[in-house]
Design a protein around this motif. Structure first.
Motif, PDB file in Angstrom:
ATOM      1  N   ASN A  63      43.489  52.243  42.639  1.00 41.06           N
ATOM      2  CA  ASN A  63      42.636  52.402  41.461  1.00 41.06           C
ATOM      3  C   ASN A  63      42.971  53.685  40.710  1.00 41.06           C
ATOM      4  N   TRP A 109      46.475  41.377  43.896  1.00 38.40           N
ATOM      5  CA  TRP A 109      45.308  40.917  43.137  1.00 38.40           C
ATOM      6  C   TRP A 109      44.851  42.043  42.198  1.00 38.40           C
ATOM      7  N   LEU A 110      44.727  43.250  42.751  1.00 37.57           N
ATOM      8  CA  LEU A 110      44.186  44.380  41.990  1.00 37.57           C
ATOM      9  C   LEU A 110      45.103  44.782  40.832  1.00 37.57           C
ATOM     10  N   ARG A 113      45.139  42.033  38.055  1.00 40.47           N
ATOM     11  CA  ARG A 113      43.867  41.903  37.333  1.00 40.47           C
ATOM     12  C   ARG A 113      43.571  43.153  36.503  1.00 40.47           C
ATOM     13  N   TYR A 172      45.035  33.187  38.323  1.00 41.42           N
ATOM     14  CA  TYR A 172      45.232  34.247  37.311  1.00 41.42           C
ATOM     15  C   TYR A 172      45.911  33.748  36.054  1.00 41.42           C
ATOM     16  N   ASP A 255      40.293  33.873  45.062  1.00 36.65           N
ATOM     17  CA  ASP A 255      40.112  34.874  44.015  1.00 36.65           C
ATOM     18  C   ASP A 255      38.725  35.522  44.141  1.00 36.65           C
ATOM     19  N   ALA A 256      37.713  34.699  44.363  1.00 34.69           N
ATOM     20  CA  ALA A 256      36.338  35.210  44.480  1.00 34.69           C
ATOM     21  C   ALA A 256      36.172  36.040  45.756  1.00 34.69           C
ATOM     22  N   ARG A 259      37.751  39.407  45.155  1.00 37.87           N
ATOM     23  CA  ARG A 259      36.908  40.195  44.239  1.00 37.87           C
ATOM     24  C   ARG A 259      35.720  40.777  44.997  1.00 37.87           C
ATOM     25  N   ASP A 260      35.105  39.983  45.839  1.00 40.95           N
ATOM     26  CA  ASP A 260      33.946  40.470  46.603  1.00 40.95           C
ATOM     27  C   ASP A 260      34.329  41.574  47.585  1.00 40.95           C
ATOM     28  N   VAL A 262      36.867  43.717  47.103  1.00 40.61           N
ATOM     29  CA  VAL A 262      37.352  44.899  46.385  1.00 40.61           C
ATOM     30  C   VAL A 262      36.225  45.577  45.591  1.00 40.61           C
ATOM     31  N   SER A 263      35.309  44.777  45.067  1.00 42.83           N
ATOM     32  CA  SER A 263      34.283  45.330  44.161  1.00 42.83           C
ATOM     33  C   SER A 263      33.524  46.524  44.738  1.00 42.83           C
ATOM     34  N   ALA A 266      35.252  49.825  44.110  1.00 45.50           N
ATOM     35  CA  ALA A 266      35.643  50.209  42.742  1.00 45.50           C
ATOM     36  C   ALA A 266      35.348  51.690  42.540  1.00 45.50           C
TER      37      ALA A 266
END
Ligand SMILES: NC(=O)c1ccc[n+]([C@@H]2O[C@H](COP(=O)([O-])OP(=O)(O)OC[C@H]3O[C@@H](n4cnc5c(N)ncnc54)[C@H](OP(=O)(O)O)[C@@H]3O)[C@@H](O)[C@H]2O)c1
Length: 267
Positions: A63, A109-110, A113, A172, A255-256, A259-260, A262-263, A266
Motif C-alpha cells: 500500500n 489482486w492489490l 485493483r 477484473y 475476488d470478494a 477484498r475481505d 485485505v480491507s 487498508a
C-alpha cells in the motif's frame, strides 16, 4: 512516445529483462523488488530503470508503494506482475498470510485493483500477469483452507496461485484495460535460488540445458504489450493463445474473499 512501465519482480529473471528492454527503448520503467541484491543487479543490468523497494508479500508495504506510484505517475501504461518466490516450507507474513498466497494472490489482486485508475488514464493500458495459466490441471482453490494450514506443499501453493490468477483476472478484466495472463513455461531465470542443495544445483543444470533464455522468452511478451489483444482478457502459453473458461461465480467469490481479507489492512 515514452510510456510508464511498472514491473513487480523487475530485479531478476523475466521482470529484469523486461525492465532492461523498455528502459533502453526510452520508456520510464519502475522495477520493484525486495532485496539489496536485486537492486544491485538492476543497477548493473538495467541502469536506466528506476528502483523501488518493497516486500510485496506485505499488504502494508504494498500500500505504501502504491501511494508512491499514484502520486508520482498519474498514468501507468503497463503493469507487469512478475514478483514470485517458491516457498519450500510453509511460513506466514506478519499480517498472517501464507507466503505464496500473500505474494502470488493477494499482491496481484492489490496492485491491479489499486492501480486501475492510473491504468485507465493511459492510452492503451496493459496488465501482463506472469503465472501458470493453462498449466497442470491439478491446481485448485482450497476454499476451506486458502492459507494451506493443513497439508502445505510448495507445488500445491503455487498451483493454487496459478488458478487464483485466472479467476481474479476474470473478475477484473474490463475495458479499457487489456489483462493478459501469460505462462512462459520453463525460462532460465533466478528460479533455482530458493532451493536447497542438491536440488538447487539440479534445477540450475536443468535450467541451463532445457530452459528458454530470458532474452528469447520476453519477445512474445513485448509483442503483446506493444500490440495488446483485442479482448479485455486473454491467456497465452509461451506466446500461443489458449482458450480458458474461468467460472464467473468462482471468480466473483474469490475476488470478494480477497477484498475481505485485505480491507482491514487498508492504510
Ligand atoms: N522462470 C520460469 O520458468 C517461469 C515459469 C512459469 C511462470 N513463471 C512466472 O514468471 C514470473 C517471473 O519469474 P522469474 O523466474 O523471472 O522469477 P525470478 O527470476 O525468481 O525473479 C523473481 C522476482 O520477484 C521478486 N520478488 C520475490 N519476492 C518478492 C517480494 N516478497 N517482494 C517483492 N519482490 C519480490 C524478486 O526480487 P527480490 O529477490 O529482490 O525480492 C525478483 O525480482 C513469476 O511470476 C513466475 O511465476 C516463471
Amino acid at each position: 512516445m515514452s510510456r510508464t512501465v511498472v514491473i513487480t519482480g523487475g530485479t531478476n529473471g523475466i521482470g529484469l529483462a523486461l525492465a532492461r528492454h523498455y528502459s533502453e527503448r526510452g520508456d520510464q520503467v519502475i522495477a520493484i523488488g525486495s532485496s539489496r541484491a536485486g537492486h544491485d543487479r538492476l543497477r548493473r543490468e538495467a541502469p536506466l530503470a528506476r528502483f523501488d523497494r518493497a516486500d510485496l508479500s506485505s499488504v502494508k508495504q504494498a500500500n505504501e508503494l502504491i501511494d508512491r506510484l499514484r502520486s508520482t505517475y498519474p498514468a501507468i501504461d503497463v503493469l507487469v506482475l512478475a514478483a514470485f518466490r517458491y516457498q519450500l516450507s510453509r511460513g506466514e507474513t506478519d499480517e498472517g498470510f501464507e507466503r505464496t498466497f500473500a505474494l502470488y494472490v493477494v499482491n496481484r489482486w492489490l496492485m491491479s485493483r489499486a492501480l486501475r485508475p492510473a491504468l485507465e488514464r493511459a492510452d492503451a493500458p496493459v496488465v501482463l500477469d506472469l503465472c501458470g495459466v493453462g498449466g497442470i490441471r491439478t491446481g485448485e482453490i482450497h476454499w476451506d483452507d486458502l492459507q494451506l494450514e493443513r497439508g502445505y506443499r510448495p507445488f500445491k501453493a503455487t498451483m493454487q496461485g496459478a488458478r487464483a490468477a485466472e479467476l481474479l483476472a476474470a473478475a477484473y478484466a474490463a475495458d479499457p484495460i487489456r489483462y493478459v495472463l501469460y505462462n512462459p513455461l520453463f525460462v532460465a531465470t533466478g528460479l533455482f535460488e530458493p532451493f536447497r542443495q542438491p536440488v538447487r544445483g539440479l534445477v540450475r543444470v536443468a535450467s541451463a540445458l532445457f530452459a528458454q533464455p530470458v532474452s528469447k522468452a520476453i519477445l512474445p511478451m513485448t509483442a503483446l504489450i506493444d500490440s495488446p489483444p483485442a479482448a479485455p482478457l486473454s491467456a497465452y502459453v509461451r506466446g500461443r493463445p489458449i482458450a480458458f473458461t474461468p467460472d464467473p461465480a468462482a471468480a466473483r467469490r474469490l475476488d470478494a474473499v480477497i477484498r475481505d481479507l485485505v480491507s482491514p489492512l487498508a492504510a
